[in-house]
Motif scaffolding. Structure first.
Motif, short mmCIF file in Angstrom:
data_model
loop_
_atom_site.label_atom_id
_atom_site.label_comp_id
_atom_site.label_asym_id
_atom_site.label_seq_id
_atom_site.Cartn_x
_atom_site.Cartn_y
_atom_site.Cartn_z
N ALA A 124 4.74 6.29 -13.16
CA ALA A 124 6.01 6.02 -12.38
C ALA A 124 5.67 4.99 -11.03
O ALA A 124 6.34 4.03 -10.88
N GLY A 125 4.35 5.16 -10.43
CA GLY A 125 3.96 4.39 -9.44
C GLY A 125 3.81 2.84 -9.99
O GLY A 125 4.05 1.87 -9.53
N GLY A 126 3.12 2.62 -11.13
CA GLY A 126 3.01 1.54 -11.79
C GLY A 126 4.24 0.74 -12.10
O GLY A 126 4.25 -0.48 -11.89
N VAL A 127 5.21 1.47 -12.77
CA VAL A 127 6.45 0.80 -12.99
C VAL A 127 7.09 0.44 -11.79
O VAL A 127 7.57 -0.55 -11.49
N THR A 128 7.28 1.39 -10.63
CA THR A 128 7.77 1.07 -9.52
C THR A 128 7.23 -0.26 -8.96
O THR A 128 7.96 -1.29 -8.38
N MET A 129 5.89 -0.39 -8.89
CA MET A 129 5.10 -1.40 -8.16
C MET A 129 5.44 -2.72 -8.99
O MET A 129 5.53 -3.77 -8.48
N SER A 130 5.56 -2.60 -10.31
CA SER A 130 5.68 -3.83 -11.02
C SER A 130 7.12 -4.20 -10.98
O SER A 130 7.35 -5.48 -10.82
N PHE A 131 8.03 -3.35 -11.02
CA PHE A 131 9.57 -3.82 -10.74
C PHE A 131 9.77 -4.36 -9.11
O PHE A 131 10.22 -5.44 -9.17
N GLN A 132 8.99 -3.88 -8.42
CA GLN A 132 9.19 -4.37 -7.12
C GLN A 132 8.35 -5.88 -6.89
O GLN A 132 9.05 -6.68 -6.28
N GLY A 133 7.22 -5.93 -7.75
CA GLY A 133 6.40 -7.36 -7.70
C GLY A 133 7.59 -8.27 -8.38
O GLY A 133 7.51 -9.61 -7.89
N ILE A 134 8.28 -7.96 -9.51
CA ILE A 134 9.06 -8.96 -10.31
C ILE A 134 10.24 -9.40 -9.40
O ILE A 134 10.67 -10.50 -9.20
N ILE A 135 10.78 -8.51 -8.44
CA ILE A 135 11.89 -8.76 -7.59
C ILE A 135 11.46 -9.63 -6.48
O ILE A 135 12.06 -10.56 -6.31
N SER A 136 10.37 -9.32 -6.02
CA SER A 136 9.87 -10.13 -4.71
C SER A 136 9.09 -11.56 -5.28
O SER A 136 9.17 -12.27 -4.53
N GLY A 137 8.93 -11.24 -6.45
CA GLY A 137 8.01 -12.68 -7.03
C GLY A 137 6.71 -12.96 -6.35
O GLY A 137 6.13 -14.06 -6.51
N GLY A 138 6.22 -11.88 -5.86
CA GLY A 138 4.77 -12.05 -5.08
C GLY A 138 3.71 -11.92 -6.08
O GLY A 138 3.95 -11.50 -7.25
N ALA A 139 2.50 -12.48 -5.48
CA ALA A 139 1.46 -12.27 -6.67
C ALA A 139 0.55 -11.05 -6.08
O ALA A 139 -0.61 -11.07 -6.44
N ASP A 140 1.06 -10.16 -5.31
CA ASP A 140 0.10 -9.05 -4.71
C ASP A 140 0.52 -8.01 -5.85
O ASP A 140 -0.10 -6.55 -5.44
N THR A 141 1.07 -7.94 -6.93
CA THR A 141 1.24 -6.89 -7.79
C THR A 141 0.06 -6.18 -8.24
O THR A 141 -0.04 -5.01 -8.30
N PRO A 142 -1.02 -6.98 -8.76
CA PRO A 142 -2.28 -6.20 -9.38
C PRO A 142 -2.88 -5.35 -8.13
O PRO A 142 -3.17 -4.28 -8.29
N PHE A 143 -2.84 -5.76 -6.90
CA PHE A 143 -3.70 -5.15 -5.78
C PHE A 143 -2.78 -3.93 -5.48
O PHE A 143 -3.31 -2.71 -5.13
N ALA A 144 -1.48 -4.03 -5.52
CA ALA A 144 -0.35 -2.99 -5.25
C ALA A 144 -0.76 -1.93 -6.29
O ALA A 144 -0.72 -0.68 -5.99
N LEU A 145 -0.89 -2.11 -7.57
CA LEU A 145 -0.80 -1.35 -8.75
C LEU A 145 -2.19 -0.44 -8.39
O LEU A 145 -2.39 0.72 -8.70
N THR A 146 -3.35 -1.41 -8.15
CA THR A 146 -4.63 -0.78 -7.78
C THR A 146 -4.75 0.27 -6.81
O THR A 146 -5.19 1.29 -6.66
N PHE A 147 -4.03 -0.08 -5.67
CA PHE A 147 -4.08 0.51 -4.36
C PHE A 147 -3.28 1.95 -4.61
O PHE A 147 -3.58 2.88 -4.57
N THR A 148 -2.13 1.67 -5.49
CA THR A 148 -1.13 3.08 -5.76
C THR A 148 -2.11 4.05 -6.75
O THR A 148 -2.02 5.13 -6.39
N ALA A 149 -2.68 3.42 -7.89
CA ALA A 149 -3.51 4.35 -8.58
C ALA A 149 -4.61 4.90 -7.93
O ALA A 149 -5.01 6.12 -7.92
N THR A 150 -5.18 4.34 -6.91
CA THR A 150 -6.46 4.79 -6.01
C THR A 150 -5.98 6.03 -5.27
O THR A 150 -6.34 7.04 -5.30
N VAL A 151 -4.82 5.82 -4.59
CA VAL A 151 -4.10 6.74 -3.64
C VAL A 151 -3.87 7.90 -4.59
O VAL A 151 -4.05 9.00 -4.19
N LEU A 152 -2.97 7.68 -5.42
CA LEU A 152 -2.56 8.93 -6.48
C LEU A 152 -4.02 9.72 -7.24
O LEU A 152 -3.75 10.88 -7.13
#
Length: 397
Positions: A124-152
């Motif tokens: 769920a965290g990966g899907v949410t971060m990917s969806f937010q990255g697509i909407i924002s068009g930012g290049a920080d999606t891999p970092f956000a995915l890694t950060f979310t996975a680490t926190v979880l």
């Protein structure tokens, strides 16, 4: 006493109350979070449809320790709805609720539920971060995915550690309970053994003293008509026997009193057998004492057992052997054990049988067995009765 010292019991009492009432604590925290969300929503703007599932997620956390699996399912279902709304404020609250739920289901729920919750949260965290990255068009999606996975993963690991700690606490509590139960059983066994010991001691003291007293009273009654001096001697023996019995009873019952200042007299041992034989001889029974070998100093327990066996055997001679019987006590100090023989030439098998519930022979046999020995008793060939006891110097380990 300082104020800090006075506050320590209060803090401990508060901690114990919080520890023993987890549902009340979680409910209060969930209620405060829901009120805070309502206040933020009212101040920050209009309340949207995402507010209701977010409140459901927060409210479900009230059961995170009482019903961890059901709470996690409610959080997951409501979180899916919030994720579809893609409203940043509610997503933040939903994310925090997912973190708390993952920790709770890992720590307090079934083992499989922790693993399943971790996988679902990561997906769920990966899907949410990917969806937010697509909407924002930012290049920080891999970092956000890694950060979310680490926190979880960190939250799951903390929940796992809490689970292991709870398991260890449960084991320690169970062990403490078993030790307490074992201690109670040992105390009951010790009390039973002590009651049996006291019963044996009282039987030995009372039976022996009464037998001597009755023998002396009967002899003095017949001797008073022809030999007043013999009657006086019998009365003196009765008096001395009664005093000794009373002293023994006081010492025996005094053990039951919880009085550390009480002075207890030493228990009789093999050295007191000579005085015992003299006392019985003074009651009118012809008895001889023979000691063979070099005496050995026995511990208090075996020494008392030897004395009581001789005392009970001579008491039985007085009670059952007949008026003209003679007895012989033989102590044989062998290389590894003390052998005791008490024999008489009385009625033997023709003697009056023991009354039901009699503890004489049973008590002697128990004493011998208690210290690794054995005892045999029965009629002798050619007449009379004999007791043979074998007490080793060292108990079998």
């Amino acid at each position: 006493m300082s104020q800090a010292s006075e506050d320590i019991p209060r803090v401990e009492a508060t901690y114990q109350w919080l520890r023993l009432h987890p549902f009340e604590v979680d409910s209060a925290a969930a209620a405060l979070a829901a009120l805070a969300m309502l206040f933020i929503a009212l101040v920050g703007g209009p309340v949207t449809i995402s507010w209701l599932p977010t409140i459901v997620m927060v409210g479900a956390l009230a059961w995170r320790r009482r019903r961890p699996l059901r709470s996690a399912l409610a959080v997951a279902a409501a979180g899916f709805v919030v994720m579809l709304s893609a409203e940043s404020m509610y997503l933040l609250v939903a994310t925090l609720a997912v973190f708390c739920s993952l920790y709770a289901v890992t720590a307090y729920g079934p083992r499989w539920a922790g693993w399943t919750g971790a996988v679902i949260a990561w997906l769920a965290g990966g899907v949410t971060m990917s969806f937010q990255g697509i909407i924002s068009g930012g290049a920080d999606t891999p970092f956000a995915l890694t950060f979310t996975a680490t926190v979880l993963f960190g939250i799951w690991a903390l929940g796992r550690m809490r689970r292991l700690r709870l398991r260890d606490e449960a084991r320690l509590e169970e062990r403490a309970r078993l030790l307490e139960s074992e201690a109670e059983q040992q105390a009951q066994l010790a009390a039973t053994a002590e009651r049996a010991r006291i019963a044996r001691e009282m039987h030995d003291v009372v039976a022996h003293s009464l037998s001597v007293t009755i023998s002396q009273a009967d002899g003095g009654r017949y001797a008073a008509q022809h030999n007043p001096e013999a009657a006086i001697t019998a009365l003196e023996t009765i008096s001395a026997t009664g005093r000794q019995a009373l002293a023994d009873m006081r010492a025996l019952l005094g053990v039951l009193r919880d009085d550390s200042t009480q002075q207890l007299t030493p228990q009789p041992d093999t050295e007191a057998i000579k005085d015992l034989v003299d006392q019985v001889r003074g009651s009118g029974l012809t008895v001889t004492l023979e000691v063979l070998g070099e005496p050995v100093v026995l511990p208090a327990g075996p020494g008392l057992a030897a004395y009581r066996i001789v005392q009970e055997s001579l008491t039985n001679v007085l009670k059952h052997a007949g008026p003209s019987a003679e007895a012989r006590v033989r102590l044989m100090w062998l290389s590894e054990a003390l052998e005791i023989r008490v024999e008489d030439d009385g009625r033997g098998a023709a003697a009056t049988p023991a009354t039901p519930g009699s503890q004489g022979l049973i008590g002697m046999r128990e004493r011998a067995t208690l210290y690794g020995g054995q005892l045999e008793a029965g009629p002798r060939q050619g007449g009379g009765f004999g007791v043979r006891a074998y007490l080793p110097y060292r108990q079998n380990s």
